[in-house]
Write a protein that holds these residues in place. Sequence first.
Motif, PDB file in Angstrom:
ATOM      1  N   UNK A  40     -22.855  -9.000   7.785  1.00 41.11           N
ATOM      2  CA  UNK A  40     -23.662  -8.852   9.075  1.00 41.11           C
ATOM      3  C   UNK A  40     -22.845  -7.730  10.031  1.00 41.11           C
ATOM      4  N   UNK A  41     -21.534  -7.758  10.081  1.00 38.31           N
ATOM      5  CA  UNK A  41     -20.600  -6.953  10.933  1.00 38.31           C
ATOM      6  C   UNK A  41     -20.889  -5.342  10.560  1.00 38.31           C
ATOM      7  N   UNK A  42     -21.081  -5.110   9.356  1.00 39.84           N
ATOM      8  CA  UNK A  42     -21.469  -3.802   8.892  1.00 39.84           C
ATOM      9  C   UNK A  42     -22.731  -3.206   9.293  1.00 39.84           C
ATOM     10  N   UNK A  43     -23.933  -4.379   9.184  1.00 41.70           N
ATOM     11  CA  UNK A  43     -25.281  -4.110   9.546  1.00 41.70           C
ATOM     12  C   UNK A  43     -25.457  -3.760  11.049  1.00 41.70           C
ATOM     13  N   UNK A  44     -24.645  -4.648  11.693  1.00 39.42           N
ATOM     14  CA  UNK A  44     -24.640  -4.502  13.100  1.00 39.42           C
ATOM     15  C   UNK A  44     -24.163  -3.111  13.655  1.00 39.42           C
ATOM     16  N   UNK A  48     -25.941  -0.455  15.742  1.00 39.06           N
ATOM     17  CA  UNK A  48     -25.115   0.165  17.080  1.00 39.06           C
ATOM     18  C   UNK A  48     -25.221   1.681  17.051  1.00 39.06           C
ATOM     19  N   UNK A  49     -24.792   2.075  15.883  1.00 42.65           N
ATOM     20  CA  UNK A  49     -24.388   3.675  15.741  1.00 42.65           C
ATOM     21  C   UNK A  49     -25.838   4.492  15.714  1.00 42.65           C
ATOM     22  N   UNK A  67     -24.133  15.855  12.221  1.00 38.54           N
ATOM     23  CA  UNK A  67     -23.794  15.737  10.774  1.00 38.54           C
ATOM     24  C   UNK A  67     -22.719  14.857  10.523  1.00 38.54           C
ATOM     25  N   UNK A  68     -21.784  14.663  11.648  1.00 38.78           N
ATOM     26  CA  UNK A  68     -20.552  13.772  11.702  1.00 38.78           C
ATOM     27  C   UNK A  68     -21.285  12.389  11.596  1.00 38.78           C
ATOM     28  N   UNK A  69     -22.122  11.957  12.444  1.00 36.69           N
ATOM     29  CA  UNK A  69     -22.780  10.723  12.584  1.00 36.69           C
ATOM     30  C   UNK A  69     -23.372  10.316  11.168  1.00 36.69           C
ATOM     31  N   UNK A  70     -24.304  11.438  10.733  1.00 31.07           N
ATOM     32  CA  UNK A  70     -24.948  11.128   9.454  1.00 31.07           C
ATOM     33  C   UNK A  70     -24.015  10.913   8.323  1.00 31.07           C
ATOM     34  N   UNK A  71     -22.959  11.705   8.188  1.00 26.22           N
ATOM     35  CA  UNK A  71     -21.986  11.426   7.255  1.00 26.22           C
ATOM     36  C   UNK A  71     -21.508   9.981   7.318  1.00 26.22           C
ATOM     37  N   UNK A  72     -21.004   9.575   8.746  1.00 27.71           N
ATOM     38  CA  UNK A  72     -20.516   8.194   8.740  1.00 27.71           C
ATOM     39  C   UNK A  72     -21.517   7.172   8.205  1.00 27.71           C
ATOM     40  N   UNK A  73     -22.741   7.267   8.969  1.00 22.68           N
ATOM     41  CA  UNK A  73     -23.943   6.486   8.597  1.00 22.68           C
ATOM     42  C   UNK A  73     -24.125   6.262   7.099  1.00 22.68           C
ATOM     43  N   UNK A  74     -24.080   7.400   6.122  1.00 26.05           N
ATOM     44  CA  UNK A  74     -24.195   7.386   4.692  1.00 26.05           C
ATOM     45  C   UNK A  74     -23.130   6.551   4.203  1.00 26.05           C
ATOM     46  N   UNK A  75     -21.897   6.753   4.763  1.00 25.45           N
ATOM     47  CA  UNK A  75     -20.698   5.874   4.081  1.00 25.45           C
ATOM     48  C   UNK A  75     -20.755   4.424   4.450  1.00 25.45           C
ATOM     49  N   UNK A  76     -21.331   4.398   5.606  1.00 26.94           N
ATOM     50  CA  UNK A  76     -21.367   3.044   5.922  1.00 26.94           C
ATOM     51  C   UNK A  76     -22.590   2.249   5.241  1.00 26.94           C
ATOM     52  N   UNK A  77     -23.836   2.833   4.803  1.00 29.86           N
ATOM     53  CA  UNK A  77     -24.746   2.395   3.686  1.00 29.86           C
ATOM     54  C   UNK A  77     -24.148   1.999   2.881  1.00 29.86           C
ATOM     55  N   UNK A  78     -23.344   3.220   1.948  1.00 32.81           N
ATOM     56  CA  UNK A  78     -22.587   2.623   0.507  1.00 32.81           C
ATOM     57  C   UNK A  78     -22.155   1.283   0.865  1.00 32.81           C
ATOM     58  N   UNK A  79     -21.215   1.200   1.935  1.00 30.90           N
ATOM     59  CA  UNK A  79     -20.326   0.231   2.118  1.00 30.90           C
ATOM     60  C   UNK A  79     -21.366  -1.082   2.231  1.00 30.90           C
TER      61      UNK A  79
END
Length: 147
Positions: A40-44, A48-49, A67-79
């Motif tokens: 839930x925390x990761x989805x939140x 937010x991002x 690009x930095x945000x997209x990369x971060x979101x991509x890594x977040x989606x993997x997590x």
Amino acid sequence: MHYQYKFAKILSIKEREKDEAFNVYNQAVKKFEEAAEKLYGLLKKKEDLESFQSERLVNGIHVQEMRHHQHFIYNLEKTINHYQQIVINARNHMNFYQEKLMEKNIEVKKYEKIKEKDFTNFTENMKLLEGKQMDDISIQQYMSRGS
């Protein structure tokens, strides 16, 4: 004469097994809740991002920052995907241990029901025995008076 349940040891073993199953189930529930809270925390965080990124797009954003945000979101989606699997596994474990707990509970209830019936039979037999003893005493008193 006092009541002695013939399956008392088995009942106590089954109750101990039920208690152990309950503890294991509680641990599985706790692990599930921890994993679900983390997910839930990761989805939140992702929500937010993405919201922040949308606001920045309206106001204007550098390509490098995007690009930095997209990369971060991509890594977040993997997590997030990883934690979704953890939550699924934790839920499966929790359900498995819940079924085990229910089985142990049913076993204990069966032995308790047997104990109830056995005790009822014991008390009925004691009443019958007391009645016979009272009859014997009455007959002896009658015979001793009659002679």
